[in-house]
Scaffold this active site. Structure first.
Site, PDB file in Angstrom:
ATOM      1  CD  GLU A 233      -2.851  -0.960   2.375  1.00 15.42           C
ATOM      2  OE1 GLU A 233      -4.342  -0.938   1.998  1.00 15.42           O
ATOM      3  OE2 GLU A 233      -2.485  -0.781   3.266  1.00 15.42           O
ATOM      4  CD  GLU A 316      -4.258  -5.489   3.296  1.00 14.42           C
ATOM      5  OE1 GLU A 316      -4.898  -4.897   3.693  1.00 14.42           O
ATOM      6  OE2 GLU A 316      -3.473  -5.542   3.417  1.00 14.42           O
TER       7      GLU A 316
END
Length: 716
Positions: A233, A316
């Site tokens: 991320e 995710e």
């Protein structure tokens, strides 16, 4: 740059509707002259995979096999084409789940993986925490809970593909986002997660060890790994594209051209602009809040992948959420979660459940988040249950497991394996403890105490201790009236004591606390001491920040200490070594002393502890319980109701932290492999106030109802 997420469950379910802002993922020099590897002498060529044009707006139904795929049906290959994943020439949908080997005892790896298969998963995603594998510079650990290769081979044995998140930064609610804490001791300070050459040199050395270990386990080499993630991320943290390109270059050199490299970023344009690597060389996956409409985000994802190279993947998919100390336990409805997953799978999307099974933050490895500023500090629980379908103890007899399995079963062509039963748990009853030593008793033990002297306080990392507790000792002259003590920057929680060595008992008296999240001046009483007064400040590292702009989270006293407005000089820093998760107990003399046959330290001067306010101060307590038969060795939980705050060792294994006064976690999970037939020894370091009866209950259930269910740890 903080990417805040929430679960967008309808408000008709009050227990699960709270918006959870998750600051999880926006986010001495050691020279190794003999092992430095020169990686700047090559320029890899990224040969694009053959690309077929496809309508960018169609959705991903099972397409006819293209001719070039039919030719490959008998070859072992995992690839992306026609906006789909292809495994051995056939379309494939990833229905995976995060399950972290470092949060599960190795004896239970297979058990948990079989439960993941029974949920319907065909792939496992796991991080690799650098700090677990290199706890000290140059000291590599790949045994026990750090035996990554054995875990990967077990995945393959059970016919589970692997998505490997190799870091070097992982976030993951793990101390310092997986970075070794010794990186923080290097001067000049490293710029983590950047193209700082000093930082990259250490990353190259680490990946130069890690990636050749996993290369034989890539899918094309006969192993289970089909994708390897670059960083984590990154778009929520920075926009240093040179850094990302350097990692890709390094991974290609060490892993070859065939393996799919991927990035994961929050599903907004801003995150994807900063965190992705355009072109064919790296696949861009997305994540987003459970309950968001996935398909507009998957359409956005396509813009950041090459044409035909964007199978929709939520890498995710949140099955639950993390919890900090002092908060209510996070819970998400079973049907809400399952229906959100169905919106992805029903249109041939792929998803990885985060978490499929959370596990436990054993040892000192829990991470922490920050809010408005660096002092808005929120450490994570010992439990990493995450309200996942496979609970912390492996339990699957719950509504969320059933609901998710039912949805996955609708989109898999073969019947799912039968569901294993929950593992039997035991309550071994009351464990009686006795005080074996006050922490200050150990100051005399020079064979244990590692003392550093300095004009000003020094950070924990700089004295070579990465976890646990550091004691800062100084002296100041006695005067009429009290003194005001101010420590502008303490990470994370300081307990302050004074003693008057010239007094007959020379006792150590507790004064109060100075905490990172509620830092205030502390009034020191007038001790009326003939000699100088000794000032003891015991600082606890409660877990390093793992996400966001305050990631560079050194521990200890990080500022001058002021006494009545003047800087207090000349400090002694004393380490108390206590092993972390992957360290050998034989290097842990303190716990050995505290547990050895429940005898108090003999033939040494003992400091009397003055407990005028009813608290007992930091002390070790030891207890034992007997398990008569081998078949009675089962998982259990220790209830810490009535205790204050501390850490617990079971048969010299660091189970983690307890803090029932803050909550919500009351009971700590104790897996059976730590226990044994016969005598089991439990040692606590209780920092403040022991249970008056000195009893811990061994029970057969978790409990997350402790504390006052306050909204945030800052209100303590």
């Amino acid at each position: 740059m903080i990417h805040s997420r929430k679960l967008t469950e309808p408000t008709s379910k009050p227990a699960t509707a709270m918006a959870r802002n998750r600051s999880r993922k926006t986010t001495l020099i050691f020279f190794f002259l003999l092992s430095v590897m020169a990686f700047c002498a090559f320029v890899p060529v990224f040969a694009p995979l053959p690309s077929l044009s496809s309508n960018p707006h169609h959705h991903h139904h099972h397409h006819r096999h293209r001719l070039h795929h039919r030719d490959k049906i008998n070859t072992r290959k995992f690839e992306i084409d026609d906006d789909m994943f292809w495994k051995d020439g056939k379309p494939f949908h990833i229905i995976g789940g995060d399950l972290h080997y470092f949060r599960i005892l190795p004896e239970y790896w297979e058990d948990r993986l079989l439960r993941a298969k029974a949920l319907g998963l065909n792939a496992i995603q796991t991080y690799v925490p650098w700090n677990l594998h290199e706890p000290n510079p140059g000291k590599l650990v790949f045994e026990g809970i750090a035996d990554l290769e054995s875990f990967l081979k077990l995945c393959q044995k059970l016919d589970l593909l692997v998505l490997l998140r190799a870091g070097p930064y992982i976030c993951g609610e793990w101390d310092l986002g997986g970075f070794p804490a010794w990186l923080l001791a290097i001067e000049p300070a490293l710029r983590l997660r950047s193209s700082d050459p000093a930082y990259l040199q250490l990353v190259e050395r680490w990946w130069g060890i890690l990636l050749p270990k996993v290369a034989p386990l890539l899918y094309g080499n006969g192993g289970p790994i089909v994708m390897v993630q670059i960083e984590n991320e990154y778009g929520s943290y920075g926009d240093d594209k040179a850094y990302l390109h350097h990692l890709v270059m390094l991974a290609r050199q060490l892993l070859g051209e065939e393996i799919i490299l991927y990035t994961t970023d929050g599903g907004s344009r801003n995150n994807l602009e900063k965190g992705t690597i355009r072109g064919d060389s790296v696949f861009s996956a997305v994540d987003f809040s459970t309950g968001d409409d996935p398909w507009p985000i998957f359409e956005l994802q396509r813009e950041f992948n090459a044409p035909g190279k964007s199978p929709p993947l939520s890498s995710e998919f949140y099955t639950g959420w993390l919890t900090h100390w002092g908060e209510k336990i996070a819970e998400t409805g079973a049907d809400f979660t399952a229906n959100a997953l169905k919106r992805i799978l029903s249109r041939n999307g792929s998803a990885v459940l985060y978490m499929a099974h959370g596990g436990t933050n054993f040892g000192f490895y829990n991470g922490a988040n920050t809010g408005q500023d660096e002092s808005d500090y929120k450490p994570d629980l010992t439990s990493y249950d995450y309200d996942a379908p496979i609970r912390e103890s492996g339990d699957v007899d719950n509504a969320k497991f059933r609901a998710i399995r039912r949805v996955i079963g609708q989109y898999t062509s073969t019947p799912l394996p039968s569901v294993p039963s929950n593992k039997e748990k035991a309550g071994f009853g009351s464990i009686q403890f006795e005080n074996t030593a006050f922490l200050f008793d150990l100051l005399d033990m020079r064979d244990m105490a590692n003392v550093v002297e300095s004009e000003n306080p020094v950070a924990m990392e700089s004295v070579g201790q990465m976890f646990g507790f550091l004691l800062y000792v100084a002296e100041y002259p006695s005067k009429n009236g009290g003194s005001s003590l101010v420590i502008p920057k303490v990470h994370d929680r300081a307990q302050v004591f004074i003693s008057c060595p010239s007094k007959a008992n020379g006792g150590v008296s507790y004064v109060g606390r100075i905490e990172r999240w509620s830092n205030q001046a502390l009034q020191l009483p007038n001790a009326k001491c003939v000699s100088n007064i000794s000032l003891f400040i015991l600082v606890e590292n409660m877990g390093r920040v793992n996400y966001g702009q305050y990631l560079f989270d050194r521990k200890g006293i990080l500022s001058p200490v002021y006494l009545d407005g003047s800087i207090l000089h000349w400090w002694k820093m004393t380490s108390f070594p206590m092993q972390n998760l992957n360290e050998d107990p034989k290097f842990n003399p303190i716990i050995k002393v505290a547990s050895s046959r429940f005898t108090k330290i003999a033939a040494r001067k003992k400091l009397e502890y003055n407990s005028g306010d009813g608290s007992k101060g930091p002390a070790f307590y030891a207890g034992r319980f007997i398990i008569n038969k081998t078949n009675e060795v089962k998982d259990t939980y220790f209830s810490f109701r009535g205790w204050g705050k501390g850490i617990v060792f079971v048969n010299e294994f660091n189970i983690g932290r307890y803090w029932p006064t803050s909550g919500p976690q009351c009971n700590l999970y104790v897996p059976a492999p730590i226990l044994r037939q016969g005598e089991n020894v439990v040692v606590l370091l209780e920092l403040e106030s022991p249970n008056p009866e000195l009893v811990v209950e061994s029970v057969d259930k978790p409990d997350f109802s402790c504390g006052s269910s306050r909204a945030s740890v800052h209100q303590l």
